[in-house]
Design an enzyme around this catalytic site. Structure first.
Site, PDB file in Angstrom:
ATOM      1  N   ASN A 215       1.158  -1.572  -0.338  1.00 23.68           N
ATOM      2  CA  ASN A 215       0.140  -0.065  -0.176  1.00 23.68           C
ATOM      3  C   ASN A 215       0.807   1.114  -0.258  1.00 23.68           C
ATOM      4  OD1 ASN A 215      -1.804   2.291   0.380  1.00 23.68           O
ATOM      5  ND2 ASN A 215      -2.183   1.518   2.343  1.00 23.68           N
TER       6      ASN A 215
ATOM      7  N   GLU B 200      -6.380   5.143   8.206  1.00 23.33           N
ATOM      8  CA  GLU B 200      -6.187   6.165   7.389  1.00 23.33           C
ATOM      9  C   GLU B 200      -7.449   7.183   7.142  1.00 23.33           C
ATOM     10  OE1 GLU B 200      -2.331   5.226   5.890  1.00 23.33           O
ATOM     11  OE2 GLU B 200      -1.660   5.493   6.714  1.00 23.33           O
TER      12      GLU B 200
ATOM     13  N   GLY C  57       2.789   2.380  10.648  1.00 24.84           N
ATOM     14  CA  GLY C  57       3.924   3.420  10.491  1.00 24.84           C
ATOM     15  C   GLY C  57       4.642   3.633  11.869  1.00 24.84           C
TER      16      GLY C  57
HETATM   17  P1  13P Z   1       3.612   0.226   7.815  1.00 22.54           P
HETATM   18  O1  13P Z   1       3.679  -0.793   6.880  1.00 22.54           O
HETATM   19  O2  13P Z   1       4.009   1.872   6.650  1.00 22.54           O
HETATM   20  O3  13P Z   1       3.388   0.291   8.675  1.00 22.54           O
HETATM   21  O4  13P Z   1       1.926   0.688   7.462  1.00 22.54           O
HETATM   22  C1  13P Z   1       0.793  -0.059   6.883  1.00 22.54           C
HETATM   23  C2  13P Z   1      -0.417  -0.177   6.553  1.00 22.54           C
HETATM   24  O5  13P Z   1      -0.990   0.701   7.325  1.00 22.54           O
HETATM   25  C3  13P Z   1      -0.710  -1.395   5.318  1.00 22.54           C
HETATM   26  O6  13P Z   1      -1.648  -0.604   4.745  1.00 22.54           O
END
Ligand code: 13P
Length: 249
Positions: free
Chosen positions: A9, A97, A173
């Site tokens: 993603n 998000e 994240g």
């Molecule tokens: P990260 O791998 O950057 O933690 O993000 C995960 C995510 O939201 C994938 O949709």
């Protein structure tokens, strides 16, 4: 047997030109790999170039969002048919998000799931608890509401049309991954909830884990029996790192 599905993603990253560079770099690295389903979800503006460059390869393209109406006066929105015509096969629905910053709810997730079906796209439906919910011992409650309301109206015949992504909000994240035991417990819970909707067919639905998945923790996560893939943010943006994730075995 559930075929593992590893999806990147990209979120709000990579222009069309940067997409060309990434795709041309990753294609030879992943050529011939067919025991894992590989998906890349670029921003809308990079989808066209991504589907064009991955035609007849083992890399599939997904979008990060869609709107539930097919057409009309909805400034700024994109429909399932538009994505399908560009060559998309998947679409992420209800990412945390989008819930957090763009007001998406289980009800809008539900409409988007049906819009994806109508356009013959496979929705990757995201669920996951916040840190507050985990600390208040409400993981089951949170996941149950998201699954029951987000997938309302589906039944056993729809089991082949969706993928679920378990993404604990506190792990996205942050560099703070769920432990394999925590992820495994949540995936088991989700499969149980899917059983209420799909019956036995829930066994064939793939559940991805997402949240700080990296080349050095992917193997351990993928070793859990109910984890059928990963939805990867940051670590999917570099070809060498994405290659390692896809080749986690
Ligand atoms: P990260 O791998 O950057 O933690 O993000 C995960 C995510 O939201 C994938 O949709």
């Amino acid at each position: 047997m559930r075929k593992p599905i590893m999806a990147g993603n990209w979120k709000l990253n990579k222009t069309p030109n940067e997409t060309i560079v990434f795709v041309e770099e990753i294609k030879p690295l992943l050529a011939g790999l067919n025991d894992v389903e590989i998906v890349i979800c670029p921003p809308f503006t990079s989808i066209n170039v991504a589907t064009y460059l991955t035609k007849n390869t083992n890399i599939k393209i997904g979008a990060q969002n869609l709107f539930w109406e097919k057409s009309g006066a909805f400034t700024g929105e994109v429909s399932g048919d538009m994505l399908k015509e560009l060559g998309c096969e998947y679409v992420i629905v209800g990412h945390s998000e989008r819930r957090q910053y763009f007001g998406e709810t289980d009800q809008t997730v539900n409409k988007k799931v049906f819009a994806a079906f109508a356009a013959s796209l496979t929705p990757i439906v995201c669920v996951g608890e916040t840190l507050q919910e985990r600390e208040a011992d409400k993981v089951e409650q949170a996941l149950s509401a998201q699954i029951r309301e987000g997938l309302q109206g589906l039944n056993a015949k729809d089991h082949g049309k969706i993928v679920i992504a378990y993404e604990p909000v506190w792990a996205i994240g942050t560099g703070r991954t769920a432990t394999p035991a925590q992820a495994s417990e949540a995936h088991g819970l989700i499969r149980g909830l899917l059983g209420e909707i799909f019956g036995e067919a829930a066994q064939s639905i793939r559940i991805q884990y997402g949240g700080s998945v990296k080349p050095d923790n992917v193997k351990e996560l993928m070793a859990q029996s109910d984890i059928d893939g990963a939805l990867i943010g940051g670590a999917a943006l570099k070809a060498d790192s994405f290659e390692k994730l896809v080749k986690y075995k």
